[in-house]
Write an enzyme that holds these catalytic residues in place. Structure first.
Site, PDB file in Angstrom:
ATOM      1  N   ASP A   1       0.847  -1.208   0.000  1.00  0.00           N
ATOM      2  CA  ASP A   1       0.000   0.000   0.000  1.00  0.00           C
ATOM      3  C   ASP A   1       0.878   1.253   0.000  1.00  0.00           C
ATOM      4  O   ASP A   1       0.378   2.377  -0.119  1.00  0.00           O
ATOM      5  CB  ASP A   1      -1.016   0.000   1.150  1.00  0.00           C
ATOM      6  CG  ASP A   1      -0.371  -0.051   2.515  1.00  0.00           C
ATOM      7  OD1 ASP A   1       0.864  -0.193   2.600  1.00  0.00           O
ATOM      8  OD2 ASP A   1      -1.111   0.052   3.523  1.00  0.00           O
ATOM      9  N   SER A   2       2.206   1.063   0.053  1.00  0.00           N
ATOM     10  CA  SER A   2       3.133   2.182  -0.174  1.00  0.00           C
ATOM     11  C   SER A   2       2.887   2.801  -1.549  1.00  0.00           C
ATOM     12  O   SER A   2       3.333   3.917  -1.821  1.00  0.00           O
ATOM     13  CB  SER A   2       4.590   1.704  -0.067  1.00  0.00           C
ATOM     14  OG  SER A   2       4.797   0.571  -0.887  1.00  0.00           O
TER      15      SER A   2
ATOM     16  N   ASP B   1      -1.136  -6.016  -0.306  1.00  0.00           N
ATOM     17  CA  ASP B   1      -1.508  -5.433   0.995  1.00  0.00           C
ATOM     18  C   ASP B   1      -3.005  -5.194   1.080  1.00  0.00           C
ATOM     19  O   ASP B   1      -3.604  -4.674   0.122  1.00  0.00           O
ATOM     20  CB  ASP B   1      -0.828  -4.055   1.159  1.00  0.00           C
ATOM     21  CG  ASP B   1       0.481  -4.144   1.917  1.00  0.00           C
ATOM     22  OD1 ASP B   1       0.810  -5.213   2.474  1.00  0.00           O
ATOM     23  OD2 ASP B   1       1.193  -3.122   1.952  1.00  0.00           O
TER      24      ASP B   1
ATOM     25  N   LYS C   1      -1.324  -9.286   2.664  1.00  0.00           N
ATOM     26  CA  LYS C   1      -0.528  -8.876   3.838  1.00  0.00           C
ATOM     27  C   LYS C   1      -1.374  -7.931   4.688  1.00  0.00           C
ATOM     28  O   LYS C   1      -2.077  -7.070   4.140  1.00  0.00           O
ATOM     29  CB  LYS C   1       0.780  -8.191   3.422  1.00  0.00           C
ATOM     30  CG  LYS C   1       1.588  -7.696   4.631  1.00  0.00           C
ATOM     31  CD  LYS C   1       3.020  -7.335   4.284  1.00  0.00           C
ATOM     32  CE  LYS C   1       3.197  -5.966   3.666  1.00  0.00           C
ATOM     33  NZ  LYS C   1       2.764  -4.836   4.512  1.00  0.00           N
TER      34      LYS C   1
ATOM     35  N   GLU D   1      -1.232  -5.562   8.513  1.00  0.00           N
ATOM     36  CA  GLU D   1      -0.449  -5.070   9.652  1.00  0.00           C
ATOM     37  C   GLU D   1      -1.053  -5.651  10.928  1.00  0.00           C
ATOM     38  O   GLU D   1      -2.282  -5.736  11.064  1.00  0.00           O
ATOM     39  CB  GLU D   1      -0.435  -3.537   9.652  1.00  0.00           C
ATOM     40  CG  GLU D   1       0.294  -3.001   8.441  1.00  0.00           C
ATOM     41  CD  GLU D   1       0.523  -1.496   8.468  1.00  0.00           C
ATOM     42  OE1 GLU D   1       0.276  -0.853   9.501  1.00  0.00           O
ATOM     43  OE2 GLU D   1       0.951  -0.972   7.425  1.00  0.00           O
TER      44      GLU D   1
ATOM     45  N   GLU E   1       9.478  -4.546  10.276  1.00  0.00           N
ATOM     46  CA  GLU E   1       9.936  -3.242   9.774  1.00  0.00           C
ATOM     47  C   GLU E   1      10.451  -2.350  10.901  1.00  0.00           C
ATOM     48  O   GLU E   1       9.804  -2.225  11.966  1.00  0.00           O
ATOM     49  CB  GLU E   1       8.785  -2.523   9.039  1.00  0.00           C
ATOM     50  CG  GLU E   1       9.197  -1.132   8.541  1.00  0.00           C
ATOM     51  CD  GLU E   1       8.281  -0.527   7.489  1.00  0.00           C
ATOM     52  OE1 GLU E   1       7.287  -1.169   7.115  1.00  0.00           O
ATOM     53  OE2 GLU E   1       8.590   0.598   7.041  1.00  0.00           O
TER      54      GLU E   1
END
Ligand code: KIV
Length: 274
Positions: A49-50, A88, A118, A120, A187
């Site tokens: 999602d970057s 993501d 993915k 978080e 991270e």
């Protein structure tokens, strides 16, 4: 099924089997041509999602939508044939409940053709990872610096530098692993914590700003390629595309303005008739 239609991509079991052995190579990709270039060199391509920040100019990843992830996910799957592709789940699409996470993850896999999602590891997300895993959806967890929590944390800061935080990140990683995650992105943590997590969990860890202690590494491709003028401390640049692109654009502009481009070699000709 003919041999030609059998996928030759890296599989989830083969990725998991790399724990503690050959390092796992991962990069982000958001478009088909970039995926095509990176695919032969990578075990995993992440549609992160970057992309909100790298492609769309957002200041954080928080405004990225599931539709955006699916659009870019499709492009990366079309542009690759070797690497496992993970997408993501964006902020707001999975945190409310396991059912909400299942709806977002199943839509993502069905509409993109990717192999994994993915998430978080926010509070309670381990329950959703177990729910998805139990229903056949491979999930990668993400602990330590969690970009989707940027507002709560007050910025993109390294995590686990105090004893209390270190325990919290380690507990998140353990819960993510116990819930059945196929891998965990770690991270922005110290080498000591990265090593502790890597030993504590049964799945491979993939580090970003988390030292060489992890089972694999990932970087945002545009950071690694030198597209931006500034990059985080943990990035190593393997190219200087910023200079290459801006020199090329300057050369093109000068030749258009002076009339040197296009030349006769770049013109279409009438078909000759016999
Ligand atoms: O969004 C992303 O690109 C990521 C990687 C940097 C791990 O989460």
């Amino acid at each position: 099924m003919s041999k030609q239609t059998v996928s030759r991509r890296v599989t989830v079991p083969s990725l998991r089997a790399r724990k503690g052995s050959e390092k796992i190579v991962c990069l982000t990709a958001y478009t088909a041509p970039m995926a095509q270039l990176l695919d032969p060199h990578c075990d995993l391509l992440l549609v992160g999602d970057s992309l909100g920040m790298v492609v769309h100019g957002f200041s954080t990843t928080v405004g990225v939508t599931l539709d955006m992830m699916i659009l870019h996910g499709r492009a990366v799957v079309r542009g690759s044939s070797h690497a496992l592709v993970a997408v993501d789940l964006p902020f707001g699409s999975y945190e409310r409940s396991p059912e909400q996470a299942f709806a977002a993850a199943s839509r993502t896999l069905c509409e993109t053709g990717a192999q994994a999602v993915k998430v978080e590891a926010a509070d309670g997300v381990a329950d959703s990872i177990a729910f998805l895993t139990g229903r056949g959806i491979p999930v990668i967890g993400h602990v330590g610096l969690r970009p989707q929590a940027v507002h709560l944390e007050g910025g993109f800061k390294a995590r686990g530098r105090s004893a209390e935080e270190r325990e919290r990140v380690l507990a998140e990683a353990r819960a993510t692993d116990a819930a059945g995650a196929i891998a965990i992105v770690v991270e922005g943590v110290t080498p000591e914590l990265a090593a502790e997590i890597t030993v504590a969990v049964s799945c491979p860890t993939i580090g970003i700003g988390a030292s060489n202690a992890c089972d694999g590494q990932i970087l945002v491709s545009e950071d690694m390629l030198g597209v931006f003028d500034t990059t985080p401390k943990f990035v190593r640049r393997y190219a200087d595309l910023r200079t290459t692109i801006s020199d090329a654009a300057a050369g093109y502009a000068a030749e258009v303005r002076s009339g040197v481009f296009p030349s006769e070699a770049e013109e279409y000709r009438l078909k000759s008739h016999s």
